[in-house]
Design a protein around this motif. Sequence first.
Motif, PDB file in Angstrom:
ATOM      1  N   GLY A 198       0.816  -1.199   0.000  1.00 14.27           N
ATOM      2  CA  GLY A 198       0.000   0.000   0.000  1.00 14.27           C
ATOM      3  C   GLY A 198       0.855   1.256   0.000  1.00 14.27           C
ATOM      4  N   LEU A 199       0.206   2.384   0.189  1.00  9.39           N
ATOM      5  CA  LEU A 199       0.889   3.678   0.130  1.00  9.39           C
ATOM      6  C   LEU A 199       1.131   4.223   1.539  1.00  9.39           C
ATOM      7  N   LEU A 243       4.772   8.649  -5.393  1.00  9.20           N
ATOM      8  CA  LEU A 243       3.573   9.137  -6.077  1.00  9.20           C
ATOM      9  C   LEU A 243       3.177  10.480  -5.502  1.00  9.20           C
ATOM     10  N   PHE A 251      -3.977  10.839  -8.537  1.00  6.21           N
ATOM     11  CA  PHE A 251      -2.575  10.438  -8.450  1.00  6.21           C
ATOM     12  C   PHE A 251      -1.876  10.555  -9.784  1.00  6.21           C
ATOM     13  N   GLY A 252      -0.570  10.817  -9.718  1.00  7.42           N
ATOM     14  CA  GLY A 252       0.281  10.636 -10.875  1.00  7.42           C
ATOM     15  C   GLY A 252       0.625   9.156 -11.013  1.00  7.42           C
ATOM     16  N   ARG A 292      -5.931 -10.666   0.916  1.00  3.40           N
ATOM     17  CA  ARG A 292      -4.839  -9.944   0.272  1.00  3.40           C
ATOM     18  C   ARG A 292      -4.728 -10.302  -1.206  1.00  3.40           C
ATOM     19  N   TYR A 331     -12.012   5.275   2.386  1.00  3.85           N
ATOM     20  CA  TYR A 331     -11.899   5.442   0.934  1.00  3.85           C
ATOM     21  C   TYR A 331     -11.567   4.119   0.267  1.00  3.85           C
ATOM     22  N   TYR A 347      -9.843   2.864  -3.438  1.00  3.28           N
ATOM     23  CA  TYR A 347      -9.144   3.209  -4.669  1.00  3.28           C
ATOM     24  C   TYR A 347      -8.821   1.916  -5.414  1.00  3.28           C
ATOM     25  N   GLN A 381      -5.939   0.319  -8.253  1.00  2.95           N
ATOM     26  CA  GLN A 381      -4.641   0.572  -8.886  1.00  2.95           C
ATOM     27  C   GLN A 381      -4.291  -0.577  -9.813  1.00  2.95           C
ATOM     28  N   GLN A 404       0.330   2.141 -12.855  1.00  2.00           N
ATOM     29  CA  GLN A 404      -0.497   3.339 -12.766  1.00  2.00           C
ATOM     30  C   GLN A 404      -0.641   3.780 -11.312  1.00  2.00           C
ATOM     31  N   GLY A 405      -1.026   5.026 -11.133  1.00  2.00           N
ATOM     32  CA  GLY A 405      -1.359   5.473  -9.798  1.00  2.00           C
ATOM     33  C   GLY A 405      -2.761   5.031  -9.422  1.00  2.00           C
ATOM     34  N   PRO A 406      -3.077   5.027  -8.139  1.00  2.00           N
ATOM     35  CA  PRO A 406      -4.434   4.654  -7.715  1.00  2.00           C
ATOM     36  C   PRO A 406      -5.485   5.601  -8.294  1.00  2.00           C
ATOM     37  N   PHE A 463      -9.471   6.943  -7.657  1.00  2.00           N
ATOM     38  CA  PHE A 463     -10.529   7.047  -6.656  1.00  2.00           C
ATOM     39  C   PHE A 463     -11.774   6.294  -7.107  1.00  2.00           C
ATOM     40  N   MET A 496      -5.347  -3.964  -8.070  1.00  2.00           N
ATOM     41  CA  MET A 496      -5.245  -3.951  -6.615  1.00  2.00           C
ATOM     42  C   MET A 496      -6.278  -2.955  -6.096  1.00  2.00           C
ATOM     43  N   LEU A 553      -7.412  -0.779  -3.064  1.00  2.00           N
ATOM     44  CA  LEU A 553      -6.823  -0.178  -1.875  1.00  2.00           C
ATOM     45  C   LEU A 553      -7.891   0.494  -1.037  1.00  2.00           C
ATOM     46  N   ILE A 590      -3.756  10.487   5.724  1.00  2.00           N
ATOM     47  CA  ILE A 590      -4.560   9.373   5.236  1.00  2.00           C
ATOM     48  C   ILE A 590      -3.710   8.117   5.308  1.00  2.00           C
ATOM     49  N   PHE A 621      -3.280   4.133   4.208  1.00  3.51           N
ATOM     50  CA  PHE A 621      -3.695   3.103   3.270  1.00  3.51           C
ATOM     51  C   PHE A 621      -3.412   1.717   3.821  1.00  3.51           C
ATOM     52  N   GLY A 622      -4.279   0.779   3.450  1.00  2.00           N
ATOM     53  CA  GLY A 622      -4.013  -0.617   3.722  1.00  2.00           C
ATOM     54  C   GLY A 622      -3.044  -1.188   2.700  1.00  2.00           C
ATOM     55  N   GLU A 623      -2.728  -2.473   2.846  1.00  2.00           N
ATOM     56  CA  GLU A 623      -1.778  -3.131   1.955  1.00  2.00           C
ATOM     57  C   GLU A 623      -2.409  -3.507   0.616  1.00  2.00           C
ATOM     58  N   TRP A 644      -5.324  -7.780  -3.937  1.00  3.80           N
ATOM     59  CA  TRP A 644      -5.058  -8.038  -5.340  1.00  3.80           C
ATOM     60  C   TRP A 644      -6.139  -8.941  -5.918  1.00  3.80           C
TER      61      TRP A 644
END
Lengths: 115, 115
Positions: A43-44, A89, A105-106, B9, B33, B35, B37, B41-43, B45, B89, B91, B104, B106-108, B111
């Motif tokens: 994750g992030l 990111l 996000f980028g 996971r 939230y 997201y 991914q 690429q970035g996540p 929303f 993935m 998130l 904020i 994030f979780g792991e 997938w």
Amino acid sequence: KQEVTQIPAALSVPEGENLVLNCSFTDSAIYNLQWFRQDPGKGLTSLLLIQSSQREQTSGRLNASLDKSSGRSTLYIAASQPGDSATYLCAGAPISNFGNEKLTFGTGTRLTIIP
Amino acid sequence: DTGVSQDPRHKITKRGQNVTFRCDPISEHNRLYWYRQTLGQGPEFLTYFQNEAQLEKSRLLSDRFSAERPKGSFSTLEIQRTEQGDSAMYLCASMSARSSGNTIYFGEGSWLTVV
């Protein structure tokens, strides 16, 4: 629609060097800008959050700046270490009290620090 | 470990099956939230909740997707009639939205591979 661009997509530098990661966004009317770190398959982790009224934030060896007029943010990493290897990111959000709604996000910069 | 837990996971499913992901946020966080991914690429929303109320849904969230947060605690994201394009993935993130500038978490991630 907000678009966030990160260049370069990948970067390799020797350990100990200082480096700068770049992020640009199209809608400067927003914004709170946040930098995250992502390790492979994970994750992030939030690194730094710059609110729209601020110009920069610092945490340890990291410094992030925000220039809304030019639509750019930079993440400066001093004295890089192999443990800094990860994807970085940047993400922007509409102006709000909390700055974390609907992050855009980028695609990230994959950083490799060479021992 | 950020304190945000996601389960499972990893999930491999056949096209057309339904899948459900669960997210347990940090207990005192009122915002949650989702997201998505994809590789490289970035996540992006998907949706977010404040307590049990779903405040916004992205256009990415087709009618095959549904998210809930009963009692304002854990959340589930269900994907019905999965398609190969759903492979990604997923998130989950949480935040306390009671003051400005909060971090904020994030979780792991979960997938999903649709075969």
